[in-house]
Every structure is written in C-alpha cells, then in structure tokens.
Design an enzyme around this catalytic site. Sequence first.
Site, PDB file in Angstrom:
ATOM      1  N   ILE A 179       5.965   3.083  -3.307  1.00  0.00           N
ATOM      2  CA  ILE A 179       6.653   2.226  -4.278  1.00  0.00           C
ATOM      3  C   ILE A 179       5.718   1.105  -4.717  1.00  0.00           C
ATOM      4  O   ILE A 179       5.610   0.797  -5.908  1.00  0.00           O
ATOM      5  CB  ILE A 179       7.970   1.657  -3.705  1.00  0.00           C
TER       6      ILE A 179
ATOM      7  N   ASN B 234      15.123  -0.461   2.458  1.00  0.00           N
ATOM      8  CA  ASN B 234      16.466  -0.169   2.979  1.00  0.00           C
ATOM      9  C   ASN B 234      16.598  -0.391   4.484  1.00  0.00           C
ATOM     10  O   ASN B 234      15.614  -0.261   5.190  1.00  0.00           O
ATOM     11  CB  ASN B 234      16.824   1.280   2.636  1.00  0.00           C
TER      12      ASN B 234
ATOM     13  N   HIS C 214      24.038  -0.445  -1.263  1.00  0.00           N
ATOM     14  CA  HIS C 214      23.077   0.565  -1.724  1.00  0.00           C
ATOM     15  C   HIS C 214      23.005   1.639  -0.638  1.00  0.00           C
ATOM     16  O   HIS C 214      22.128   1.641   0.218  1.00  0.00           O
ATOM     17  CB  HIS C 214      21.702  -0.058  -1.971  1.00  0.00           C
TER      18      HIS C 214
ATOM     19  N   ALA D 174       0.815  -1.221   0.000  1.00  0.00           N
ATOM     20  CA  ALA D 174       0.000   0.000   0.000  1.00  0.00           C
ATOM     21  C   ALA D 174       0.847   1.269   0.000  1.00  0.00           C
ATOM     22  O   ALA D 174       0.301   2.368  -0.060  1.00  0.00           O
ATOM     23  CB  ALA D 174      -0.934   0.009   1.208  1.00  0.00           C
ATOM     24  N   GLY D 175       2.158   1.119   0.044  1.00  0.00           N
ATOM     25  CA  GLY D 175       3.035   2.292   0.054  1.00  0.00           C
ATOM     26  C   GLY D 175       3.218   2.880  -1.333  1.00  0.00           C
ATOM     27  O   GLY D 175       2.673   2.381  -2.325  1.00  0.00           O
TER      28      GLY D 175
ATOM     29  N   VAL E 289      13.965  -4.523  -1.685  1.00  0.00           N
ATOM     30  CA  VAL E 289      13.986  -3.115  -2.084  1.00  0.00           C
ATOM     31  C   VAL E 289      14.099  -2.221  -0.851  1.00  0.00           C
ATOM     32  O   VAL E 289      14.757  -1.190  -0.868  1.00  0.00           O
ATOM     33  CB  VAL E 289      12.712  -2.768  -2.890  1.00  0.00           C
TER      34      VAL E 289
ATOM     35  N   ARG F 120      20.502   5.232 -12.488  1.00  0.00           N
ATOM     36  CA  ARG F 120      20.881   6.631 -12.228  1.00  0.00           C
ATOM     37  C   ARG F 120      22.246   6.936 -12.835  1.00  0.00           C
ATOM     38  O   ARG F 120      22.461   8.009 -13.414  1.00  0.00           O
ATOM     39  CB  ARG F 120      20.925   6.883 -10.715  1.00  0.00           C
TER      40      ARG F 120
END
EC number: 1.1.1.37
Length: 329
Positions: free
Chosen positions: A17, A132, A188, A14-15, A130, A163
């Site tokens: 991302i 962190n 990361h 539900a976030g 994904v 990126r």
Amino acid sequence: MTRTPVNVTVTGAAGQIGYALLFRIASGHLLGPDVPVNLRLLEIPQGLKAAEGTAMELDDCAFPLLRGIEITDDPNVGFAGANVALLVGARPRTKGMERGDLLAANGGIFKPQGKAINDHAADDIKVLVVGNPANTNALIAQAAAPDVPAERFTAMTRLDHNRAISQLAAKTGAAVSDIKKLTIWGNHSATQYPDIFHAEIAGKNAAETVNDEVWLADTFIPTVAKRGAAIIEARGASSAASAANAAIDHVHTWVNGTAEGDWTSMGIPSDGSYGVPEGIISSFPVTTKDGKYEIVQGLDINEFSRTRIDASVKELTEERDAVRELGLI
C-alpha cells in the site's frame, strides 16, 4: 511556489500500500497540485532497506512538489512536525490467530505511534488509520494521544465507500460520477453496512431506482463487505492500489472539502449520533469543509438499516472492550 511544505508521514512505507501511495502523494494527489510536501517514511528496522529503494525511485521521478524524504524506524523522528499521518503499517491476521491476539499485536504498534504523535506532531495533525483493524487501531492511537483533539484521529472506510459506489453503478448502468450520498456505517469489517437508502443516482433515490431488496441484502451488501477477501482470492495478495487510492481520497476530501450536495464516509469518534455509543470510532456519513468534518444529521434510519448498523456497532463495542481489558486504552 513559496508555500511551506506539508510534512506527511507514512508508516509501513515499504509495503504494497505504501508503494502505491507515496508516488501519488509526491505528485500532488493527496493535498493538491500546488502544495509541496516533505515525506517521512516510517518503517520497522527490517523494512528500512526496501524503504530506501522506494525513496530512490521517488527521487528518480523528479516530482516538483517533493521537497524532501526522510526514512526512519523511530516514531519520535517519523512524526516530528507531521501535519498529516497515514498509519498503514499493521500486524496482519495470520491463520489460527484469535481476534484478541490480533488486537494485542496491533496495540504494540499503534499505542507507541499515538504517543509519538502526541509528543512530536504538528498542532494541526490529521491522522488516517489504514492498517486493520482500522477503527480500533485508530482508537488505540487516539487514547495514547490525550493532548491531540480526538476528532483528528480517523479510520478509513473510503475503500468500502468507493467499492459500494462501483457496485451500485454496475447494477444500474449509471456512471460512478452520478452516484451521491452513499454511506458506510460501522466497522471496516465484514459487518459494515453500505447504505443506499439516502443515496442518489442522477438525482433520483438509489433504493427506489434499484427496487430490489433481495439484491440489496443478498448480493450488494455481502459483495462490498467481502470484496477484500475476493481480491485476495483472485490476486493472491490483498488490495493495495485501491486501498492507497481510498487513502488519497479520504485525506483529500478531509482537507479540501466534500462537493456541494454530496457527502462521504469516514471512520470517526462518535458523538452519540444515530445511537452509536460516544467515543467508539465508527463510520458515518460526513461533510467536510476547511479541514473539519461534520456528521450528516437528520437521516431517517429504517428497520433494515437499523439492524445492520446495530450489528456493526456491537462488533466495535466488543473490540473496544477487548482493547480496554488489554490495557491499550
């Protein structure tokens, strides 16, 4: 279309991302245009209502490949029969929070999820972390899943990879599609090392084409490493769509293979290559084929690169030692 649907579990569904991710999975971008999917939306109890709203929207898209949606707050249900798991939900770092506190809080999320994957996921499970700190969260989940081959647990450095390609294209005026063999090494985090010494721009060596070590050290590397913070500063929220896109890219490449003459970056359990201690989850250059990945071997690592790889690996070993002391691995 008679293919068996692939079960894809997304945590933190539900976030932001998750919201950017789910519609692309359902439309075939993750696995391919002919692969039907069942979605499992795993949330914490207070996220279930929002997840129901997202599921309603997914229904309203009438995606031909979407065969079913299940919403749950129970990891044992969420990972049952999962073929692909995207572990997006994590405890974000808040102001004044020490790294040890952050690792402990995320251990409380990723250890039970790793156990549920161990006990209930399909035999061919592929996991991408994904949330962190992704590398060490992946290590925590992997340690809790001793029956799952370690190499099935990966962490996302594809956003950093993308990126870096974008920044290199902007510097040189090249098309992003002309850039190959770029590498993200290490964690990361702000210590990551985007390496252009083996990269190619339209077949020519990227470092020689740029020919500007000051730009490389003082602009390129920090811009890539701190891009997430720059986006928060500009947008008032962390990168969501670009992170979701990178997750799609990571799994799609893992499942469907890297292009001939190119490689990608993935956070994977080290086998000791390039002096990275065995077992820590570090980003490497990898090629993929038939759902398996291999570290690209034989690259010459110059002193400029060695120093930066070692600094990021040092941070990863410190994180590993910290979670070991906390009893999380």
